[in-house]
Design an enzyme around this catalytic site. Sequence first.
Site, PDB file in Angstrom:
ATOM      1  N   HIS B  45    -125.079  30.969 -97.467  1.00 49.65           N
ATOM      2  CA  HIS B  45    -124.461  29.679 -97.196  1.00 49.65           C
ATOM      3  C   HIS B  45    -124.701  28.741 -98.365  1.00 49.65           C
ATOM      4  CE1 HIS B  45    -124.676  30.251 -92.560  1.00 49.65           C
ATOM      5  NE2 HIS B  45    -123.792  31.014 -93.137  1.00 49.65           N
ATOM      6  N   THR B  46    -123.794  27.796 -98.554  1.00 56.82           N
ATOM      7  CA  THR B  46    -124.020  26.783 -99.576  1.00 56.82           C
ATOM      8  C   THR B  46    -125.082  25.822 -99.067  1.00 56.82           C
ATOM      9  OG1 THR B  46    -121.723  26.938-100.225  1.00 56.82           O
ATOM     10  CG2 THR B  46    -122.945  25.077-101.058  1.00 56.82           C
ATOM     11  N   GLN B  47    -126.288  25.920 -99.602  1.00 54.31           N
ATOM     12  CA  GLN B  47    -127.361  25.042 -99.146  1.00 54.31           C
ATOM     13  C   GLN B  47    -127.515  23.843-100.052  1.00 54.31           C
ATOM     14  OE1 GLN B  47    -128.461  25.333 -96.335  1.00 54.31           O
ATOM     15  NE2 GLN B  47    -128.535  27.458 -95.700  1.00 54.31           N
ATOM     16  N   GLN B  48    -126.983  23.950-101.229  1.00 52.89           N
ATOM     17  CA  GLN B  48    -126.996  22.802-102.128  1.00 52.89           C
ATOM     18  C   GLN B  48    -125.863  22.968-103.128  1.00 52.89           C
ATOM     19  OE1 GLN B  48    -130.239  22.770-104.975  1.00 52.89           O
ATOM     20  NE2 GLN B  48    -130.820  24.845-104.379  1.00 52.89           N
TER      21      GLN B  48
END
Lengths: 272, 280, 261
Positions: B45-48
Site C-alpha cells: 500500500h502507499t504508506q507515504q
Amino acid sequence: MALYHNQPMAHAQEPTAAPIEHRFNPYSDNGGSILAIAGTDFSVIAGDTRQSEGYNIQTRYARKVWQLTDKAVLATNGFAADGNNFVKRVKQRLEWYEHAHHKPMGLKSIARMIQTMLYGKRFFPYYVYNILGGIEEDGSGAVYSFDPVGSYEREACRAAGAAQSLIQPFLDNQIYFKNQQPEPGSQPFIPGNLPLATVLSLVVDSFTSATERHIEVGDGMEIYIVMARDRTTDDLLGEGKLQKGMEIEELGTLGEGQGERTFLVRQALKRD
Amino acid sequence: MMSQHPATWGQPTPANSSFNQFNTFPLPQTQRGQSSHAHHGPVGHTQQPLVTGTSVLGLKYDGGVMIAADNLASYGSLARFRDIQRLHPLGQHTLLGVAGDMSDFQWLKKELDALLREEDALALTDSHPSLSPKNIYELLSNLFYARRSKMNPVWNAVLVGGWDKVKKESFLAYVDLLGTTYTAPTLATGFGAHLAQPLLREAYEAKAGIDGNGPLLTKEEAEKVLEDCMKVLFYRDARSLNKYQIATITSEGVDISDSKSADTYWKFAEGLRGYGAQTQ
Amino acid sequence: MTSIGTGYDLSVSTYSPDGRLFQVEYAGKAVEAAGVAIGLRCSDGIVLGVERLLHSKLLVKGANRRIASLDEHIGIASAGLLADGKHLARRGREEASSFRENYNSPVSVQILSDRISAYLQAYTCYGSVRPFGLSSIIGGVDKTGPKLFCIEPSGVYYGYRAVASGKGKALAKTELEKIVNKYLDAEQSGQGAGLTCREAVDEVARIIYLVHDDNKDKDFELEMTWICQESGNKHRPVPDDLLKSAEEKAKAALEEGMEED
C-alpha cells in the site's frame, strides 16, 4: 483541546530510541457544530456551513444537515467524508425500505437503523456524531442523538461538534431548565414544550455565540423545521416572525405527503 | 483453476496470469490461473508519498474556471523532475490539477483515460452523453473514499475544474486522499491553502462580493491573480518551481498554457547580513 | 445443402466426411440475411457503411446502430446477428484496452483483428457452443496507415482494399472493384492522388442505395462512420450534412441508372 492538535512539547517526554512509526491516518476533523431541539409538535435541526481542517477554512458552504423523509432530518458532524458517505448510505437504505414496504420509514425506525449502521462499523468507525430530528408516528417532535459507534437515545435537545461544550450547557439551562427554580406556587418546568419562536431564537443565539468564541464555527447557518400535520405555521410564516437577514423556503414533500411540512431557514454568520 | 469452457470466457488474458492454459504442466495439483507464488508478504500500500507535486490553485472567473500548477515533482527536498505536467484534461470539458504522489497521479491518469476512452467508444454506438465534470468528480470522490477506507489511499489532492454544458456554468471542486470533498469559487491545495487561498478569496470577493452575486473577475484579472499567487508560492514554498502552467476551462473546451515563469526580485538578498560570505 | 439430415450438421465438433463444418456454414447464412456492410480503405483513412434494415416502422430513428468503436482509432461494422455483433464489439474493446494497458500504445488494426479472429475461431471448436453469426469488417488507422480487415464466422480473416458482406455483397463487391481499379490505374499512371475519404463517403452511399432492393427489402437507414484527418484520426460518425448530401447524390445516381435501363 482544539487549540493544539498535539500537546506542545509532547514529544519531549517520549523516548526517541525507537523508530517513529509512520502510519496513514484515515480520519480528519472538519469542525463545525450541529444541534437539534424538539417541541411538542415540531422539531428544529440546525448546523453551520463552515468546513475546516486545522486553521484552514476549506469552504464556507458545505452541507451538514440533510432532509431524509417528510418527517426526518439528519445532521452529521465530525469527519466530513465519513458524514457524506454515511448519509449517502442512509438515504439508499431508506429508498430500499420504501421500495419494499411502499411507505417511508418512521422516525424511530430510522433511529434504530442508524444505530445498526454505525455499530456495523464498530471496529473502523464512522467518525461522525449524528443528530436525528423529526416527527414521531404519534405526532410529537423528537430528537435522537448518537455517538460514532451507535449508542443512542431520544432527548429533548442535543448539541454536537466543535462547539458542543459551548452550546450544550446553554441548552441544558434553557431547555432542561437546569439551575432554574420555578417561582413559588407556579407550574413545574417541563422540558420539550417551548414555543417555536423561543426555540428558534435559542438556536440563533447558540450559533452566533459559538461563532464568536469558536474558530471552527461560522460563515452560515441552516435551520430545518419539521412540523407535525395540521399544525399552524403562523408562528413561523406570519409577518415579522423571522429575524432580520433570515431567508425561508418550504421544502416540497418527498413522497406521497401525509401533512408534515419541512421548512429551511438560512442565516449568515460571521466569517472571521 | 482456469476453465476451458467457452461460457466462462469473458476477459482478455491479463498480463500477470500464468501462461499455462492448456495442461502442459505435468502436476495436476498445481493451481493454474491463480498466481499463488506471486505474493510474498502483505499487499503493498502507499504508506507515504515519494515523488510529490506541491500546490494546485483554482479560481472561477467570468465564463469559466482556471487551474494553475507548477512543473515540479520533488523527491523529498530534491527538485527531481522539473518538467512534468500536473494538469490533465479529461474529455472536452474537464481538467484535473493534481498535487501529492506523482506515481498515484500517473495511475489515476491511466485509469481515467481508459474509462473515458471506453465511454467515448460507447458514445458512438449508443449515442449516450459524455461524462460531465460533476460525473467525473463524483467518480473520483467515490474512488478516493473507497481507497482510504481500505487503508490504501490514493495519495493526492485533486482540483477538478470544468464546464457544465447543460447548466452553462463553471465547475470547481476538491477531493483528497481521505475522500474529503468540497467546492468553493476559489480553491487551493497544500501550501497554496495557506499562502494563495487568502489572496484568491480577496480578489474574488472584491468584485463578486461575499455572496458571489456581483460580477466575476475577467479572464485577464483572473490570470493576473493566479500569476501573483504562483509568484508568492515560489518565494515561500521551498518545494515549488518558477515554471508553471495555467489551464482555462470554458464552454469552448480545455486550454493548457505553455510553461511560464513569474518575474522575481532578489536584489534585496545582497543587502542581507549574517548569511553567505560577507565579512562585515 | 445436400447433407441436411445426415447428422453432421448438428455440432461444430464433428466434421462431415468431406471435411466441412456445417454449423459454420449455417452461420454464414445468418450473415447473408443481414443488410449489406461495406468497408473502404482510402488514401487518407477508412470509411465504414451499413444498410440498416428497419424491421418495424416503430423503431426510433438512428437507434440500434451496427457500427461500433473498438478504440479511438478503430471501428467495426458487422453483418449478421445484432446481439452477436454487440458482444463481439465489447470483446474487441476489452482486447484493445488490454493491449493499451500492457504495452502503453494503441493496438494496430492487424493485431486487434488477429485477436478477435482467434476468439471467433474458438467458437468453431466446441460442441457446446455455436459459431458467431457474423461477418465483421474492422477498419482503422494506426501508425502503419489505414487498414481494413474482414473476419468470417469461421475465424478466418483477410486484409482488403475494399470489402462488403451481408445481403447483396456480390453486387457491392463488383462496384467496389470498379472503384478500386479506377484509383489503382490512376495511381499507377502517376496522375491520381488516390481515393479520399470524402469521395469514398459518396461511393459507399451510392453502392448501398444500389444494392438495396426497394421491392423486396424493408426500408433502411444509412449508417456511416470514418477515420480520417477530418475526424481527428478518430472513429466518428460521418457528419450529418455530408451524409445527407451523399444520400442525395446516391438517390440521384439511382434515378439516372433507371433512366438508362
